[in-house]
Motif scaffolding. Structure first.
Motif, short mmCIF file in Angstrom:
data_model
loop_
_atom_site.label_atom_id
_atom_site.label_comp_id
_atom_site.label_asym_id
_atom_site.label_seq_id
_atom_site.Cartn_x
_atom_site.Cartn_y
_atom_site.Cartn_z
N LYS A 1 0.83 -1.21 0.00
CA LYS A 1 0.00 0.00 0.00
C LYS A 1 0.87 1.27 0.00
CE LYS A 1 -3.00 2.50 3.22
NZ LYS A 1 -3.82 3.36 2.37
N ARG B 14 -4.54 -6.47 -11.48
CA ARG B 14 -5.81 -6.96 -10.96
C ARG B 14 -6.87 -5.86 -11.03
NH1 ARG B 14 -9.11 -7.89 -6.97
NH2 ARG B 14 -8.35 -6.03 -5.93
N GLN B 15 -6.47 -4.64 -10.73
CA GLN B 15 -7.44 -3.56 -10.75
C GLN B 15 -7.73 -3.08 -12.17
OE1 GLN B 15 -6.99 -0.36 -7.91
NE2 GLN B 15 -6.09 -1.68 -6.36
N PHE B 16 -6.79 -3.31 -13.08
CA PHE B 16 -6.98 -2.88 -14.48
C PHE B 16 -6.69 -4.08 -15.39
CE2 PHE B 16 -5.88 0.79 -11.95
CZ PHE B 16 -6.87 1.69 -12.31
N PRO B 17 -7.65 -5.02 -15.44
CA PRO B 17 -7.35 -6.29 -16.13
C PRO B 17 -7.12 -6.16 -17.63
CG PRO B 17 -9.64 -6.23 -15.37
CD PRO B 17 -8.98 -5.00 -14.84
N PHE B 18 -7.41 -5.00 -18.21
CA PHE B 18 -7.19 -4.79 -19.64
C PHE B 18 -5.91 -4.06 -19.98
CE2 PHE B 18 -11.93 -4.71 -19.77
CZ PHE B 18 -12.06 -5.80 -20.60
N LEU C 189 -6.52 -10.42 -22.52
CA LEU C 189 -7.56 -9.38 -22.52
C LEU C 189 -7.01 -7.98 -22.81
CD1 LEU C 189 -9.68 -10.41 -19.41
CD2 LEU C 189 -10.17 -10.83 -21.82
N GLU D 176 -6.74 1.95 -1.11
CA GLU D 176 -7.40 1.64 0.17
C GLU D 176 -7.01 0.22 0.58
OE1 GLU D 176 -9.37 3.81 1.86
OE2 GLU D 176 -8.67 5.18 0.29
N GLN E 298 -8.70 -2.08 1.74
CA GLN E 298 -9.70 -3.05 1.30
C GLN E 298 -9.43 -3.51 -0.13
OE1 GLN E 298 -10.44 -0.09 2.80
NE2 GLN E 298 -12.22 -0.25 4.15
N SER E 299 -8.69 -2.70 -0.90
CA SER E 299 -8.43 -3.04 -2.31
C SER E 299 -7.12 -3.79 -2.51
CB SER E 299 -8.36 -1.76 -3.14
OG SER E 299 -9.51 -0.98 -2.96
N GLN F 180 -4.78 -6.81 -2.20
CA GLN F 180 -4.98 -8.24 -1.95
C GLN F 180 -3.65 -8.97 -1.85
OE1 GLN F 180 -7.57 -10.25 -4.60
NE2 GLN F 180 -9.39 -9.46 -3.61
N LEU F 181 -3.70 -10.10 -1.16
CA LEU F 181 -2.53 -10.98 -1.13
C LEU F 181 -2.31 -11.53 -2.54
CD1 LEU F 181 -0.41 -12.60 0.58
CD2 LEU F 181 -2.09 -14.43 0.58
N ILE G 177 -9.26 -18.50 -21.84
CA ILE G 177 -9.48 -17.16 -22.38
C ILE G 177 -8.51 -16.93 -23.55
CG2 ILE G 177 -9.33 -14.69 -21.86
CD1 ILE G 177 -10.12 -15.49 -18.95
#
Lengths: 576, 576
Positions: B329, B429-433, B494, B507, B509-510, B512-513, B535
């Motif tokens: 973070k 992970r937050q922007f998979p594209f 993708l 944050e 909460q966003s 992740q491990l 995919i």
């Protein structure tokens, strides 16, 4: 009661709506019998369409600025904007969305708040929106007569002759929370069953939940036996459970309470199956939390998720303190245990706790999802929900009356169904191919269990649904979902049939926070949704290129681009 | 030194290999100069091919059963199986894999263990495997002469004339840890730069890291100024930083230490840029952990992940206790701050801590990934790694000498590069594209930074690489990765070009491990890998159907089915 009595102020202009992560909108607020509408000012475009039943808690704050701000010339002193008073209403929704309304005029604000409070907590089921909602694309009665227990029995009957469909409960006299048709051992007559029912709390005698054809074993559920302090026995109950086990077969009673709690239940008339009376049944205790502790856990987690600008330490501390992930792990572990007894030990399993309407259903439903590929299709999953939650008598009306904001309020609320959906999400994450449906279905199911335009989750059991004429007077959620133009939204584009048992990892390192639910409004995972949309389009591209080359039409409806956040919800709250 | 001196026992038969989540294998163990091989007995099939450099720690346990078990008749007393002694070696690998070898014969066991210990900790760089590895598909020198700084400068020069490529460091005299070519302000002559270098720790004078064309601002990096207790000044350094800011422009010095730590650094000759001498630069302090605390954090997290059968409470407690997610973070937040200064505030940013070789590079590399779509392609990301990590002088040899098992051992180890890869994973992970590459590339980069068949991550800086003739005598990892048959494994199916800045949520909460790394061997996410493979096949299906319809060949190599767990690793350890 007339709705009009509850609506003290129906319209207020110049209201400012604020929502997390969205720009604020100013417009006209309308309160109708079942909805709160906000149309933005210039074009009159509808910006919010909220089912008032979705409101979990109303918080109001008024401030009178009139003392400091003299009326401007030309304004009437009654014009609230001139007198300078205003108020803010915070609506905490059951789906965890938070809305803020800034309302000019103190009186208007208080009126709106009390109207929403009154409308959101109407007691009478038959006053709820499903009894008024008539979507043009659906016929009434469509989707209601799936004959779920009968169709389930047909499948069982094709695999074994040891079970029969009984109508002992056709008038709900044996068990008020069971459906009219249940599956019982073929060797036991209805009068024996009826007498066994009197020995089980709420009449919930042992019934077949699932027959596992690979090992010929059965998963049963019931409520606790009414052993009581005097160690009462019931020959018919003993006979019923005795008949189920064939020559040399073993059975497991999986009690969802701790051994101590099960023992203590004797004081208030409940108890367990003593070894001496049920010699071939071995008792296993797996304590699952339900009721108030579970509700508090949900509230604490929702609060922790909404807390902004927090450190990682504090967040992990609060996540841990909520104990939600422990409940998820415990539920999945217990379901795995039941599934193992059936699949690996070749033993028949009876699951019960006290009432047999909460943790019991959580375990039997999850165990079937783990064992049975038929439950993992969109249709099969709907059937599972009908059999193991709705018709099995999970008291949705009591349990889902309030959501996370009801902290320390109701006595009967508990998010057992959310816990189930969370466990299903964990399965879908660990086995991304094996479930035909995706996260959007789980979110939609939660939303509709807590506030819906459809009758599917109304009331606490089939008896109440019959008394309220739910099936005659409301639309079925399944009928809506199964329309081709809706259905594709809920499909997992990567699904491919997996005939195997899916054993999830239940190590804590493998259990994740269901961000798609708990952070849905706080940090909408728009990009992830788009990614799934893209995958869906790819699948479509593949099947349509297949179609071109083979000249065949794809068997499934063609997908569309994914809907934005807040869409894809069925009749609860929509943003246009 | 000869390798043969280090190998005390080269071959042992009847060795039992156990690995997490895989069936045990019995076979013949071979120790070569760089590899540990295990061929399974019946067919002689190769089961394990482990680069010994990948071994982080060797644990041995011997037991002499000879006292209890008399020799069987016919056996020679020297036959270890007859004398009954045996031993177990546990190999903890740098990539967090754990292997167990059960070896018959106490002496053999001790010999194997000490051979592995000696071979895994060879000091001399030129004795390492990259100097011996000659893959048939590659030419030496391929992939080495990408002229990364020159190509980067070409791009900058097309956008502004305020910067120039300087060869002041062509003989590494100005700064031993910088590459020969660096980008400096056009208005400053090389002798001024050389004098400014003497005022910066390790000679790391301010150089251009990234030019942001949208706002015309620059991201610079350096080490701390050598202010010292007497508040020394350096006109040339002040001039260099003064020239960078145009008329009315502001600059930010983003110090990766706390204000207090930066102040204390004066005692040992370091310090910060005082306001009085650098009037247009504003100092911001963001304390980032590095060195020992970061290494301990990594070790604690790896331990927590490997702990079996733990409760959710204990797991979350240990996850929290490791503080790893806090480091992720903090790194992402600081990179966002740098990116914001450039993109939103229109300010130029100079990043440094003390040495400017660790947290500094973490921040400048991440900020570019956030701001610049060109860094998010597979090729652009390799360029970013070359510029901002390898040529920028991150001391890979010192930092990656040991991995998580080195708990409380080395002094120079610190997983800064892993922290960077984890942050990149969070972005993906937050922007998979938005990133053209996937998790497999990040895993491969980690593996090769810690133990490799390629020379790319060898040594601590370009000067050392030049002395060791790394570019002449070893193969480049990039050359290997960019072969068409390899490249597709690392692509994100993708991906689509996103010209925007990608602002991650930081944050807690966003965050992740990174399960794909930390649980790679413990709970292999085989199903998730298969999902990505599926995919990828879908994308292939789409592009080949496009190809059919347009008659064009797809511009990218066709993907293949995904490789199993443990495959896709480049030359570190393979399972066949």
């Amino acid at each position: 009661m007339e709705f009009s009595e509850l609506i003290k102020t129906a319209t207020v202009e110049d209201v400012l709506l604020s929502r997390q992560g969205l720009p604020a909108v100013r417009g006209t607020l309308c309160i109708t019998s079942h909805h709160l509408l906000l149309s933005s000012c210039p074009g009159g475009e509808l910006e919010l369409w909220l089912l008032i039943r979705n409101v979990d808690a109303v918080e109001k704050r008024v401030q009178n600025l009139g003392w400091y701000q003299p009326p401007r010339s030309g304004g009437s002193p009654r014009d609230p904007r001139v007198s300078g008073s205003s108020g803010t209403i915070t609506l905490r929704c059951k789906d965890l969305q938070v809305l803020q309304l800034e309302i000019p005029g103190m009186e208007e604000c208080l009126n709106i708040a009390s109207s929403i409070e009154a409308l959101s907590s109407v007691d009478s089921v038959m006053m709820l929106y499903p009894f008024f909602y008539r979507p043009p694309s659906l016929r009434l009665q469509q989707g209601w007569h799936l004959r779920v227990p009968e169709r389930h029995f047909q499948r069982v009957a094709s695999q074994t002759s040891r079970w029969r469909l009984s109508t002992v409960n056709r008038d709900f006299s044996a068990c008020p929370s069971y459906p009219p048709a249940v599956i019982v051992p073929a060797a036991v007559a209805d009068d024996t069953v009826a007498r066994a029912a009197r020995f089980r709390q709420g009449g919930r005698f042992p019934v077949l939940s699932y027959f596992h054809p690979q090992t010929g074993t059965a998963l049963l559920r019931s409520s606790q036996p009414l052993t009581g302090p005097n160690r009462r026995r019931c020959r018919e109950d003993e006979q019923l459970l005795g008949t189920i086990l064939g020559e040399g077969e073993r059975g497991f009673v999986l009690d969802t309470r701790s051994a101590q709690a099960a023992k203590q239940a004797r004081i208030s008339g409940g108890g367990t199956e003593p070894k001496s009376c049920y010699p071939r049944w071995r008792r296993l205790h797996r304590a699952l939390e339900r009721g108030r502790p579970l509700q508090d856990s949900f509230s604490r987690l929702a609060e922790a998720c909404a807390e902004p600008a927090v450190s990682v330490e504090r967040w992990l501390g609060r996540l841990d303190g909520s104990r939600w992930l422990s409940h998820v792990k415990a539920a999945l572990s217990t379901a795995c245990l039941a599934a193992q007894c059936l699949d690996r030990e070749g033993g028949t399993v009876l699951v019960h706790g006290a009432e047999g309407t909460d943790s019991t259903l959580l375990v039997t439903a999850l165990a079937q999802l783990i064992l049975d590929p038929a439950c993992r299709t969109l249709e099969g999953f709907q059937g599972l929900l009908e059999r193991e939650w709705i018709q099995a008598g999970h008291p949705f009306q009591l349990r889902c009356a309030r959501s996370a904001s009801s902290h320390a309020r109701g006595k009967q609320e508990a998010p057992l169904f959310l816990l189930f959906l969370d466990c299903v999400w964990q399965l879908s994450r660990q086995f991304p191919f094996s479930l035909e449906f995706g996260e959007q279905l789980l979110l939609t199911l939660f939303d509709n269990a807590y506030a819906s335009a459809y009758g599917t989750f109304l009331c606490n059991n089939e008896r109440e649904r019959s008394l309220c004429k739910v099936k005659e007077s409301t639309h079925s959620l399944w009928a809506w979902l199964n329309q081709p133009e809706e259905r594709h939204k809920y499909l997992n584009p990567l699904y491919s049939h997996n005939p195997l048992v899916i054993w999830p990892s239940v190590e804590p390192q493998s259990i994740q926070l269901w961000q798609g639910f708990f952070l849905r409004w706080i940090r909408p995972s728009q990009h992830l949704q788009e990614a799934w949309g893209e995958i869906r389009r790819l699948v479509q591209g593949n099947s349509s290129s297949l179609q071109e080359s083979t000249g065949k039409r794809p068997s499934q409806p063609l997908p569309e681009p994914p809907a934005g956040t807040g869409d894809g919800k069925v009749g609860t709250a929509g943003t246009r």
